[in-house]
Write an enzyme that holds these catalytic residues in place. Structure first.
Site, mmCIF file in Angstrom:
data_model
loop_
_atom_site.group_PDB
_atom_site.id
_atom_site.type_symbol
_atom_site.label_atom_id
_atom_site.label_comp_id
_atom_site.label_asym_id
_atom_site.label_seq_id
_atom_site.Cartn_x
_atom_site.Cartn_y
_atom_site.Cartn_z
ATOM 1 C CG ASP A 1 34.641 -42.604 14.233
ATOM 2 O OD1 ASP A 1 35.726 -42.761 14.822
ATOM 3 O OD2 ASP A 1 33.635 -42.076 14.757
HETATM 4 N N1 URA Z 1 34.006 -37.414 16.012
HETATM 5 C C1 URA Z 1 33.484 -38.637 15.818
HETATM 6 O O1 URA Z 1 32.624 -39.081 16.555
HETATM 7 N N2 URA Z 1 33.918 -39.350 14.774
HETATM 8 C C2 URA Z 1 34.842 -38.896 13.902
HETATM 9 O O2 URA Z 1 35.191 -39.609 12.963
HETATM 10 C C3 URA Z 1 35.380 -37.624 14.115
HETATM 11 C C4 URA Z 1 34.947 -36.902 15.176
#
Ligand code: URA
Length: 238
Positions: free
Chosen positions: A102
């Site tokens: 993310d």
């Molecule tokens: N899980 C998430 O919620 N975000 C990420 O970036 C990676 C795994």
């Protein structure tokens, strides 16, 4: 022998879809002859041309490990012009990230122009272990840790077994640090798993990806993977 569109895409010249368009529209020559047939098999010694470009089908692949900072997009380009993980790496090759973190997640991300390895590692059946450190609101109690280990429902589906440890609880800020290792890769999986037990993730970092960790890599730094590290990744997808 490999399919022509795959060889063109894997060379980093363009995407598989665009390679297919180039072939069907008659822009691709193999050994001097136009080939419009998708799926034509070619060998390393064949000369492939797209327009005036010769495709290097004996190319050297590049593999990088990056410690992704916050506020960076995990893709090759962003419609809003935000910085991407690819922008952080100094290369002329058309590399892309294997999977996504993310925008606000930090930590390990692997980038490559080796489409074959990337696709296999991203496939749900690859079972690659990924370890995250999540800072979450409140105290995550033993019962909740157990739930995370055994699987929680996200979007109506139970997550697979996970390794989960409470590393620390800070009474003053009322936040827990939890180490969690999963081998699936659902969208926003870690945040959703904690949502399922009513603890909001306030910070998330990926500390391990398969055999790789962040040792020696400060935020924003990257290095090439060694041949041995690449070989281990290949051994995991066989
Ligand atoms: N899980 C998430 O919620 N975000 C990420 O970036 C990676 C795994």
């Amino acid at each position: 022998m490999e399919r022509l569109q795959k060889v063109i895409a894997n060379s980093g010249y363009t995407s598989r879809r665009k390679a297919e368009e180039l072939i069907t529209s008659g822009k691709v020559k193999v050994n001097g002859k136009i080939v419009k047939e998708l799926g034509t098999k070619v060998k390393n010694s064949d000369t492939i041309e797209v327009g005036n470009d010769i495709i290097d089908n004996n190319k050297n692949y590049e593999y990088y490990i990056l410690n992704k900072p916050r506020s960076i997009i995990s893709s090759t380009e962003d419609e809003h012009g935000r910085k991407t993980v690819v922008d952080l790496i100094d290369t002329n090759q058309r590399i892309y990230p294997i999977g996504r973190l993310d925008y606000d997640t930090t930590g390990i991300i692997i980038l490559t122009n080796d489409g074959n390895l990337a696709n296999k590692l991203m496939h749900p059946s690859s079972n690659i272990e990924k370890t995250y450190i999540a800072k979450v609101e409140g105290l995550v109690n033993n019962n909740e840790i157990k739930k995370l280990r055994e699987g929680v429902l996200i979007e109506g589906k139970k997550t697979a077994k996970a390794k989960v440890h409470l590393k620390k609880y800070d009474k003053k800020t009322d936040k827990s640090l939890v180490e969690i290792t999963i081998h699936e890769g659902k969208n926003h999986q870690i945040k959703k798993m904690f949502q399922a037990i009513n603890h909001e993730v306030v910070k998330l970092k990926r500390e391990k990806y398969a055999n790789l960790d962040l040792r020696g890599l400060k935020s924003g730094m990257y290095r090439k993977l060694t041949n041995k590290e690449v070989a281990i990744l290949y051994s995991l997808i066989k």
